[in-house]
Design a protein around this motif. Sequence first.
Motif, mmCIF file in Angstrom:
data_model
loop_
_atom_site.group_PDB
_atom_site.id
_atom_site.type_symbol
_atom_site.label_atom_id
_atom_site.label_comp_id
_atom_site.label_asym_id
_atom_site.label_seq_id
_atom_site.Cartn_x
_atom_site.Cartn_y
_atom_site.Cartn_z
ATOM 1 N N THR A 9 4.006 42.063 24.756
ATOM 2 C CA THR A 9 5.029 41.945 25.740
ATOM 3 C C THR A 9 4.503 42.107 26.905
ATOM 4 N N PHE A 10 4.755 41.243 27.937
ATOM 5 C CA PHE A 10 4.525 41.511 29.319
ATOM 6 C C PHE A 10 5.459 41.832 30.209
ATOM 7 N N ILE A 11 5.338 42.637 31.209
ATOM 8 C CA ILE A 11 6.294 43.091 32.368
ATOM 9 C C ILE A 11 6.221 42.157 33.446
ATOM 10 N N LEU A 12 7.329 41.755 33.593
ATOM 11 C CA LEU A 12 7.204 40.797 34.849
ATOM 12 C C LEU A 12 7.734 41.454 36.154
ATOM 13 N N MET A 13 7.012 41.738 36.935
ATOM 14 C CA MET A 13 7.460 42.390 38.167
ATOM 15 C C MET A 13 8.458 41.690 38.924
ATOM 16 N N GLY A 14 7.890 40.603 39.335
ATOM 17 C CA GLY A 14 8.826 39.617 40.243
ATOM 18 C C GLY A 14 9.212 40.180 41.740
ATOM 19 N N PHE A 15 10.288 40.597 42.184
ATOM 20 C CA PHE A 15 10.622 40.903 43.567
ATOM 21 C C PHE A 15 11.130 42.317 43.294
ATOM 22 N N SER A 16 10.303 43.171 42.437
ATOM 23 C CA SER A 16 11.049 44.540 42.332
ATOM 24 C C SER A 16 10.622 45.494 43.409
ATOM 25 N N GLU A 17 9.803 45.154 44.651
ATOM 26 C CA GLU A 17 9.563 45.916 45.586
ATOM 27 C C GLU A 17 10.736 45.729 46.628
ATOM 28 N N PHE A 18 11.563 44.339 46.441
ATOM 29 C CA PHE A 18 12.656 44.296 47.367
ATOM 30 C C PHE A 18 13.942 43.985 46.685
ATOM 31 N N PRO A 19 14.419 45.126 46.072
ATOM 32 C CA PRO A 19 16.044 44.873 45.215
ATOM 33 C C PRO A 19 16.839 44.440 46.114
ATOM 34 N N HIS A 20 16.999 44.582 47.258
ATOM 35 C CA HIS A 20 18.052 44.116 48.207
ATOM 36 C C HIS A 20 18.045 42.618 48.034
ATOM 37 N N LEU A 21 16.875 41.919 48.079
ATOM 38 C CA LEU A 21 16.760 40.354 48.216
ATOM 39 C C LEU A 21 16.952 39.628 46.964
ATOM 40 N N GLN A 22 17.282 40.557 45.645
ATOM 41 C CA GLN A 22 17.611 39.636 44.295
ATOM 42 C C GLN A 22 18.690 39.048 44.240
ATOM 43 N N ALA A 23 19.714 39.515 44.643
ATOM 44 C CA ALA A 23 21.068 38.942 44.522
ATOM 45 C C ALA A 23 20.926 37.460 45.347
ATOM 46 N N PRO A 24 20.514 37.719 46.798
ATOM 47 C CA PRO A 24 20.611 36.197 47.462
ATOM 48 C C PRO A 24 19.592 35.233 47.016
ATOM 49 N N LEU A 25 18.505 36.005 46.537
ATOM 50 C CA LEU A 25 17.557 35.104 45.925
ATOM 51 C C LEU A 25 18.011 34.310 44.675
ATOM 52 N N PHE A 26 18.601 34.987 43.924
ATOM 53 C CA PHE A 26 19.378 34.510 42.614
ATOM 54 C C PHE A 26 20.182 33.417 43.035
ATOM 55 N N LEU A 27 21.149 33.651 43.775
ATOM 56 C CA LEU A 27 22.109 32.622 44.405
ATOM 57 C C LEU A 27 21.451 31.592 44.944
ATOM 58 N N LEU A 28 20.496 31.712 45.632
ATOM 59 C CA LEU A 28 19.753 30.607 46.458
ATOM 60 C C LEU A 28 19.029 29.545 45.041
ATOM 61 N N PHE A 29 18.173 30.439 44.332
ATOM 62 C CA PHE A 29 17.740 29.647 43.129
ATOM 63 C C PHE A 29 18.695 28.835 42.451
ATOM 64 N N ILE A 30 19.596 29.615 41.952
ATOM 65 C CA ILE A 30 20.908 28.798 41.081
ATOM 66 C C ILE A 30 21.487 27.690 41.662
ATOM 67 N N SER A 31 21.666 27.735 42.904
ATOM 68 C CA SER A 31 22.223 26.573 43.780
ATOM 69 C C SER A 31 21.387 25.538 43.733
ATOM 70 N N ILE A 32 20.075 25.752 44.051
ATOM 71 C CA ILE A 32 19.018 24.502 44.002
ATOM 72 C C ILE A 32 19.072 24.080 42.751
ATOM 73 N N TYR A 33 18.779 24.963 41.719
ATOM 74 C CA TYR A 33 18.861 24.332 40.251
ATOM 75 C C TYR A 33 19.905 23.694 39.930
ATOM 76 N N THR A 34 21.140 23.966 40.254
ATOM 77 C CA THR A 34 22.262 23.080 40.019
ATOM 78 C C THR A 34 22.373 21.778 40.935
ATOM 79 N N VAL A 35 21.960 21.822 42.206
ATOM 80 C CA VAL A 35 22.106 20.596 42.774
ATOM 81 C C VAL A 35 20.726 19.592 42.306
#
Length: 140
Positions: A13-39
């Motif tokens: 297995t691999f551990i994906l770090m992602g945005f683990s240094e900035f946990p406060h940005l994860q929810a806004p980035l999720f909303l941004l990416f899901i809206s871009i993906y949906t559009v």
Amino acid sequence: MVHEVRNQSSVSTFILMGFSEFPHLQAPLFLLFISIYTVTLVGILGIILVRRLSPKLQTSMYFFLSHLSFLDICYSSVITPKVLEILVVEDRMISFNGCMTQFFLGYACVITEMFMLAVMAYDRFVTVCSLLLYTVAMSH
């Protein structure tokens, strides 16, 4: 007789770090990416639907464009769900098999898209260079 000792460890297995240094940005980035993906999905499905429904768009150029649009759906659907999962869950791991599957599918989509673009370029070349013969060579 000398026995050679080798490292027998393997990665499963691999551990994906992602945005683990900035946990406060994860929810806004999720909303941004899901809206871009949906559009993106709605727009591409709209292109495919309009091409299917309009009788004026039943030419080879639009045929290739709708298939290229379908490839874009495949390509974005290979990568984006894992990115969205990384932003939401705490367990940010991917198995080796899952990683290789995602890599292979992404690679296959890119190679298929390159061939599709080459076919589209050749279609436009034949259209420009042999305009009178194009309607004879290409059927509906």
